[in-house]
Design a protein around this motif. Structure first.
Motif, PDB file in Angstrom:
ATOM      1  N   THR A  90     -50.032  29.459  49.632  1.00  0.00           N
ATOM      2  CA  THR A  90     -48.939  29.809  48.715  1.00  0.00           C
ATOM      3  C   THR A  90     -49.412  30.591  47.498  1.00  0.00           C
ATOM      4  O   THR A  90     -48.617  30.928  46.632  1.00  0.00           O
ATOM      5  CB  THR A  90     -48.228  28.549  48.194  1.00  0.00           C
ATOM      6  OG1 THR A  90     -49.123  27.849  47.319  1.00  0.00           O
ATOM      7  CG2 THR A  90     -47.799  27.635  49.326  1.00  0.00           C
ATOM      8  N   PHE A 169     -49.180  19.492  50.225  1.00  0.00           N
ATOM      9  CA  PHE A 169     -49.063  20.189  48.938  1.00  0.00           C
ATOM     10  C   PHE A 169     -47.691  20.852  48.922  1.00  0.00           C
ATOM     11  O   PHE A 169     -47.320  21.551  49.870  1.00  0.00           O
ATOM     12  CB  PHE A 169     -50.150  21.249  48.804  1.00  0.00           C
ATOM     13  CG  PHE A 169     -49.934  22.179  47.637  1.00  0.00           C
ATOM     14  CD1 PHE A 169     -50.256  21.774  46.350  1.00  0.00           C
ATOM     15  CD2 PHE A 169     -49.389  23.447  47.824  1.00  0.00           C
ATOM     16  CE1 PHE A 169     -50.045  22.632  45.263  1.00  0.00           C
ATOM     17  CE2 PHE A 169     -49.172  24.303  46.743  1.00  0.00           C
ATOM     18  CZ  PHE A 169     -49.506  23.888  45.459  1.00  0.00           C
ATOM     19  N   LEU A 170     -46.923  20.604  47.894  1.00  0.00           N
ATOM     20  CA  LEU A 170     -45.597  21.222  47.773  1.00  0.00           C
ATOM     21  C   LEU A 170     -45.518  21.955  46.443  1.00  0.00           C
ATOM     22  O   LEU A 170     -45.881  21.412  45.402  1.00  0.00           O
ATOM     23  CB  LEU A 170     -44.493  20.155  47.824  1.00  0.00           C
ATOM     24  CG  LEU A 170     -44.291  19.424  49.145  1.00  0.00           C
ATOM     25  CD1 LEU A 170     -43.085  18.519  49.047  1.00  0.00           C
ATOM     26  CD2 LEU A 170     -44.092  20.417  50.279  1.00  0.00           C
ATOM     27  N   LYS A 171     -44.998  23.175  46.517  1.00  0.00           N
ATOM     28  CA  LYS A 171     -44.963  24.004  45.312  1.00  0.00           C
ATOM     29  C   LYS A 171     -43.548  24.525  45.109  1.00  0.00           C
ATOM     30  O   LYS A 171     -42.929  25.029  46.049  1.00  0.00           O
ATOM     31  CB  LYS A 171     -45.921  25.171  45.512  1.00  0.00           C
ATOM     32  CG  LYS A 171     -45.784  26.337  44.542  1.00  0.00           C
ATOM     33  CD  LYS A 171     -46.872  27.346  44.848  1.00  0.00           C
ATOM     34  CE  LYS A 171     -46.740  28.630  44.044  1.00  0.00           C
ATOM     35  NZ  LYS A 171     -47.841  29.555  44.331  1.00  0.00           N
ATOM     36  N   ALA A 172     -43.049  24.407  43.911  1.00  0.00           N
ATOM     37  CA  ALA A 172     -41.762  25.000  43.573  1.00  0.00           C
ATOM     38  C   ALA A 172     -42.005  26.151  42.612  1.00  0.00           C
ATOM     39  O   ALA A 172     -42.624  25.981  41.559  1.00  0.00           O
ATOM     40  CB  ALA A 172     -40.840  23.967  42.925  1.00  0.00           C
ATOM     41  N   GLY A 173     -41.529  27.339  42.995  1.00  0.00           N
ATOM     42  CA  GLY A 173     -41.719  28.502  42.130  1.00  0.00           C
ATOM     43  C   GLY A 173     -40.389  29.080  41.683  1.00  0.00           C
ATOM     44  O   GLY A 173     -40.338  30.008  40.894  1.00  0.00           O
ATOM     45  N   GLY A 174     -39.298  28.543  42.230  1.00  0.00           N
ATOM     46  CA  GLY A 174     -37.981  28.995  41.794  1.00  0.00           C
ATOM     47  C   GLY A 174     -37.478  30.229  42.503  1.00  0.00           C
ATOM     48  O   GLY A 174     -36.441  30.773  42.146  1.00  0.00           O
ATOM     49  N   LEU A 274     -40.044  17.026  44.385  1.00  0.00           N
ATOM     50  CA  LEU A 274     -41.290  17.375  45.086  1.00  0.00           C
ATOM     51  C   LEU A 274     -42.049  16.120  45.512  1.00  0.00           C
ATOM     52  O   LEU A 274     -42.540  16.036  46.641  1.00  0.00           O
ATOM     53  CB  LEU A 274     -42.186  18.243  44.190  1.00  0.00           C
ATOM     54  CG  LEU A 274     -41.684  19.638  43.833  1.00  0.00           C
ATOM     55  CD1 LEU A 274     -42.744  20.373  43.023  1.00  0.00           C
ATOM     56  CD2 LEU A 274     -41.337  20.426  45.083  1.00  0.00           C
TER      57      LEU A 274
END
Ligand SMILES: Cc1cc2nc3c(=O)[nH]c(=O)nc-3n(C[C@H](O)[C@H](O)[C@H](O)COP(=O)(O)OP(=O)(O)OC[C@H]3O[C@@H](n4cnc5c(N)ncnc54)[C@H](O)[C@@H]3O)c2cc1C
Lengths: 284, 821
Positions: A90, A169-174, A274
């Protein structure tokens, strides 16, 4: 300067104290171009092949600092350390993943560095090599500045325990396109120690570990059976993690701005979602 | 109607109303780039002369396209496509001149402050520094004191170098020329300034009461619209407050240019401008010299969505060259670029819609507040566009609007694709969704019951005389099949909101479908003198077009070529690079070049055609009207006589110059907002399909389907490209583009802080229909196409998010909180 081995690189560093090591250059050259940095000399690490792969050592993987994100995102690596592979996949756009490295990500220590929460959750250590030889430092100590990189030192290896259990692994980027994390969560199961370890990235200068929430949820898991929890537990875990890692606006320091409260509430909610999803995926 | 150029009219064609045709026999002197161009070395000459006929990759594609019929209606390959794709297209930042100096600007760290004193000595003391200029080096104001040579398109209120006071973060107050870019920046940073910070006015609502930030006051314009009966009320009333953030045009190439001093005390500027002649005039007046001593040469433009450079950049560059006697090059950093060029007006809009029980609109009441930033720029014009478009493409018998554009200490606002029309489109379309919900009607049905058509009145009392196929546009997007749902395609990879491999969870994703329709005025409004001049020359087998209409990447040059091919049947058409020695063609903004400059080229080409056909007709003893040019051949009406165009052209040198001046408009009445202020309107309908992660509030636009009113599709593929560009820019504003400003400070002037849509964020964009309902007064019947999709896209995406989440969605960009349930 383009040394071809770690030894050469270390002695080159010792010989020219003003030199700055450059791996993929994705962080460094941005700073140079913006005029924030005028290095006296650059020490290219691209030819130090011993840092670009990995080996196994006592149930751990010894990762070279020169591993690129693209390399870590490949299936063989993902089978080894899934969460780190997910994080690497990511990072930015493909161009950045093709040259950006694990070592650069750690040394840059950007709050939103994607590998950092994973390394924190895995309780990884790094090998720093200087003129006086190597030393082993916990990633968290390096990042918090408890035990910083000394001048003349290079980050050579990252030691990651192999847990043989689900990790995410979790990612928030909008948004849909590549983005720096607004918040990220890494969660790993350690069945041998019957532990859940979790780290939240991007919400503070360094990844945060919600230790109490970890212990609580580890106690909710039937380690000998199906390893599942009911949705209520996942939900509560999410909120527990979020309240531990995102402070209430207003209570922290007196000078909270008026728009800080909704921002904090938003961030808390994101972290909670998340963490809930991370637990759900790890226990699936 | 008389025109300033009537004196050159030799055709005895006065007062024909629409256009003035001139037939100049003199050959223009001074080919672009000749005099100084040669002195500047290789790169610059390459810019100034024609791009060599592509003898490189891309030739194949070009040849394939040429094999089709050429002319109008063909999807001709973009003129600049091969060079841009190969990376050899020369942009302003690539310019070079022997012995050049580098310019840099010193900028205000404050949003509002008094300059108590400026000490330039530390900068001058640095080795390599040639000049440090401040407002003191500019011609003084009427009272003899330095005023920074203020300038502006309508009101001259923006100093090119701040004098005494700075009114926005990043406002330049000094300019430096040095022998190295680093030295220039260092020198700019070493200027000692004693500042007295002043309170910054950053909330446009406060502008009315706050002490004036400028001698001209804080209100740029107030415009009421009084249309119909204020007492009327509808059976159903819905109200809403809407907010539009600060979108930046974010040109991919930052401002850059080269100024070369001329022996006559003038200066030649090579800049990426979209309005060369007006810029020249304004620069000359800032420098206090005659316009003819300033020459602008337009270099390759790396992105412009109407206006580009802030004039202060060009004027200070010119000043540095004039003062030092050296060529000066200046390239702004990304940060500076964000700080200086005009942004889209942030807006606050309060609306009340009245309808009857069947959903027919009865009355619209609106209050519109635009944040113009520190200087006037085009705020007054943008306000008129916003107010006049405030009811949308609907029949509304009663409209009452109060609109204001105000001065603040925020970054400057100005012209940006669909200015004014965009902000109100978001508000009125949101209101229609609200009304549909209140009436329990489908949003589409409610719109169908209210659409306007030709003959209906705008709130300004002006009748819409051009085609207005609003209903057809809506039907066209509604009839298109919807994209499949992921559940119906279990094997396909599903791109989630948050993107590949991130936090998205299919279980939390909701799909929504939204519709929006909108309109944009074309050309200048309220009495702006719209005019362009163009020359067409044919020698042997080659035609040339000399027209100062800048192609900032919109594809105008390609159209110009197609127009000449169509009319003269000549394949090989050369489009001359633009400079201010050519007659003016006006700005490449507000959707005007296809009409105004395209019209001038058409007329010039028609005159050449007449010169070509006249002798032939005489020889055949028939009137020229009976001859036609098609597929490179001249044929008589009965098909008996015929010859190739190239044969007829042999040994000839034909030349004509013509002007196009669309019918005039009038200012809106300051009390009632009534008047025929617009030349024409373009319409567009969009359907957006979005996926929303309702836990995280992240939106992914899956697909946007467009139907557009184009009058006539002169180059269909180019129109599709414009639609894709407009939709993507609109998506940026809808979901992510927002310049964060706190207390007047631009917090993150970079592409890290200012997020643009990437390929992963851009949806599938499909064109359902290009409706070709010719606009009889426009050349070829064609309408401007660039702005309308950008105007409508934010409204359509907001509608889709509303449908997916049930949330009201009242601000742009849409925040996670607006989309999380
Ligand atoms: C467009 C773009 C998007 C990005 N998106 C993301 C993202 O989503 N997530 C994310 O985490 N990062 C992102 N980054 C940041 C960057 O790509 C990563 O941090 C990357 O891992 C840095 O690695 P590098 O090899 O390029 O480091 P470099 O730039 O070469 O070096 C960075 C720093 O580390 C030092 N250094 C490097 N290697 C060593 C070593 N072996 N020993 C000692 N010091 C060393 C350098 O001296 C320098 O100070 C993005 C960057 C760009 C340009």
């Amino acid at each position: 300067m383009l040394p071809a081995s770690l030894d050469e690189a270390v002695s080159a560093m010792a010989e020219s104290p003003g030199a700055v090591p450059v791996a993929g250059g994705t962080d460094l050259m941005g700073a140079v171009n913006a005029g924030l940095l005028r290095p006296m000399a650059l020490l290219g690490l691209g030819r130090v092949t011993e840092l670009r792969g990995w080996q196994y050592q006592d149930g751990a993987a010894l990762l070279g600092a020169g591993l690129t994100h693209a390399r870590m995102a490949r299936p063989d690596f993902a089978a080894l350390i899934p969460a780190l592979a997910e994080a690497a996949a990511t990072v930015g756009p493909p161009q950045v993943r093709n040259v950006g490295t694990l070592g650069g990500n750690i040394v840059s220590a950007h709050p939103a560095g994607d590998t950092l929460p994973v390394l924190a959750a895995l309780e990884a250590t790094v090998t720093l090599v200087g003129p006086e030889g190597g030393r082993e430092v916990a990633v968290s100590h390096l990042l918090t500045g408890l035990d910083p990189l000394r001048s003349g030192e290079l980050l050579a290896y990252v030691r990651v325990p192999l847990l043989h259990a689900p990790q995410v692994f979790l990612k928030a980027g909008g948004r849909t396109g590549p983005s720096r994390a607004v918040a990220s969560v890494s969660l790993v199961l350690d069945p041998a120690r019957r532990a859940v370890r979790c780290a939240v990235g991007a919400v503070a200068p360094v990844p945060l570990r919600p230790l109490e929430a970890e212990q609580w949820v580890a106690g909710c898991i039937d380690w000998d059976g199906e390893r599942t929890v009911d949705p209520g537990v996942a939900q509560a875990f999410g909120e527990y993690v979020a309240s531990a890692c995102v402070p209430d606006a207003g209570t922290e320091g007196g000078a909270a701005r008026t728009d800080a409260a909704p921002t904090a509430a938003r961030l808390r909610r994101t972290v909670s979602v998340l963490a809930r999803r991370a637990l759900g995926r790890a226990l699936k | 109607m008389t025109t300033p150029s009537d004196s050159t009219d030799t055709t005895g064609n006065p007062g024909s109303g629409e256009t003035t045709l001139t037939n100049l026999a003199t050959v223009r002197e001074g080919a672009p780039g000749s005099a100084t161009g040669a002195a500047l070395g290789g790169l610059l000459t390459a810019t100034a002369t024609a791009p060599a006929p592509a003898s490189t990759p891309g030739t194949e594609a070009a040849a394939a396209i040429r094999a089709q019929r050429s002319g109008i209606g063909v999807s001709a390959l973009r003129e600049d496509a091969p060079t841009k794709a190969m990376g050899v297209y020369p942009y302003a930042a690539d310019l070079w001149a022997e012995g050049l100096l580098w310019g840099a600007l010193a900028r205000s760290p404050y949003a509002h402050a008094r300059i108590v004193s400026v000490d330039t000595r530390p900068a001058l003391a640095l080795p390599g520094v040639y000049a440090v200029l401040t407002a003191d080096d500019l011609p003084p104001g009427p009272d003899g004191t330095p005023n920074g040579a203020p300038t502006g398109p309508y009101l001259a209120d923006r100093p090119i170098l701040a004098a005494g006071v700075v009114r926005h973060h990043g406002e330049p107050f000094a300019a430096v020329a040095a022998d190295h870019p680093d030295t220039a920046r260092l020198a700019a940073a070493s200027i000692l300034v004693e500042w007295e910070p002043l309170p910054a006015l950053t909330d446009p609502d406060q502008a009315f009461q706050a002490p004036p930030l400028h001698p001209d006051g804080n209100v740029f314009r107030q415009l009421p619209i009084r249309f119909g009966d204020p007492e009327v009320v509808g059976e159903v009333v819905v109200e809403g407050m809407y907010q539009v953030g600060r979108q930046d045009p974010a040109p991919i190439g930052a401002e850059a240019g080269l100024a070369v001093p001329r022996p006559d005390g003038g200066v030649e500027l090579h800049v990426a401008t979209t309005d060369p002649h007006n810029d020249r005039d304004r620069i000359a007046s800032c420098l206090g010299i005659e316009p003819d001593r300033v020459r602008l040469v337009v270099s390759g433009i790396p992105g412009a969505t109407s206006d580009r450079d802030d004039l202060g950049f060009q004027a200070t560059l010119a000043l540095l060259a004039a003062r030092t006697g050296h060529p000066v090059k200046m390239v702004l950093t990304r940060e500076e670029s964000f700080l200086t060029h005009p942004h889209r007006h942030p807006a606050l809009l309060r609306y009340r819609h009245h309808a009857d029980a069947e959903g027919r609109l009865v009355k619209v009441e609106a209050q519109i507040l635009l944040d113009g930033g520190a200087y006037a720029d085009v705020s007054s014009e943008v306000l008129a566009r916003a107010a006049a478009m405030s009811a949308g493409p609907y029949v509304v018998p009663h409209v009452f609007v109060d609109a204001w554009a105000v001065r603040t200490n925020n970054p400057p606002s100005g012209r940006m694709r669909g200015e004014g029309a965009l902000q109100t489109c978001f508000a009125y379309e949101s209101q229609l969704d609200r009304l549909a919900a209140a009436l329990d009607l489908s949003p589409l049905e409610l719109r169908r019951r209210n659409v306007m058509t030709t003959g209906d009145l705008l709130p300004t009392g002006q009748a819409v005389t051009c085609p207005a196929p609003v209903r057809e546009l809506l039907d066209a997007v509604a009839e298109e099949p919807l994209p499949p749902l992921p559940v119906d395609q279990p094997d396909a990879e599903w791109l989630l909101p948050e993107g590949p491999g991130c936090a998205g969870d299919p279980a939390a994703v909701r799909r929504g479908i939204g519709y929006a329709v909108g309109m944009v005025p074309m050309l200048g409004i309220e009495g702006a003198d719209e005019v362009a001049t163009a020359s067409v020359r044919v020698t042997g087998s080659q035609a040339s077009v000399i027209c100062a209409a800048v192609d900032p990447g919109t594809g105008f040059a390609t159209l110009a070529k197609q127009i000449v091919q169509e009319i003269l049947g000549v394949e090989d058409v050369y489009i001359a690079p633009v400079d201010t020695d050519q007659p003016a063609a006006g700005p490449s903004a507000r959707g005007r070049q296809t009409w105004v400059a395209g019209g001038a080229i058409e007329r010039a080409a028609l005159m050449v055609r007449q010169q070509l056909l006249q002798p032939l007709a005489a020889r055949f003893a028939m009137s020229p009207e009976l001859l036609s040019i098609k597929d490179g051949r001249i044929t008589s009406y009965d098909g008996v006589l015929g010859m190739p165009v190239l044969e007829a052209l042999e040994g000839k040198d034909l030349w004509a110059t013509a002007q196009c001046r669309p019918h005039p408009t009038e200012p809106l009445d300051p009390e009632t907002g009534q008047g025929d202020a617009f030349v024409g309107l373009g319409f567009c309908a969009l359907r957006a399909v979005v996926d929303v992660d309702i836990d995280l509030g992240t939106v992914r636009v899956v697909e946007v389907t467009a139907a557009q009113d184009v009058g006539r599709a002169l180059n269909p593929r180019q129109i599709e490209a414009r639609i894709e560009a407009g939709v993507t820019q609109g998506l940026g504003l809808a979901l992510m583009e927002d310049m964060t400003v706190t207390d007047g400070h631009v917090l993150a002037p970079s592409f890290v802080g200012y997020r643009l849509p990437t390929a992963l964020d851009a949806p599938d964009i499909r064109v359902a229909a290009l409706i070709e309902d010719r606009d009889v007064v426009a050349p070829f019947g064609a309408k401007a196409v660039g702005a309308a999709p950008a105007v409508v896209a934010p409204a359509a995406i907001a509608a889709a998010v509303r449908a997916a989440t049930g949330m009201p969605v009242t601000r742009l960009p849409i925040q996670p909180d607006d989309a999380a349930v």
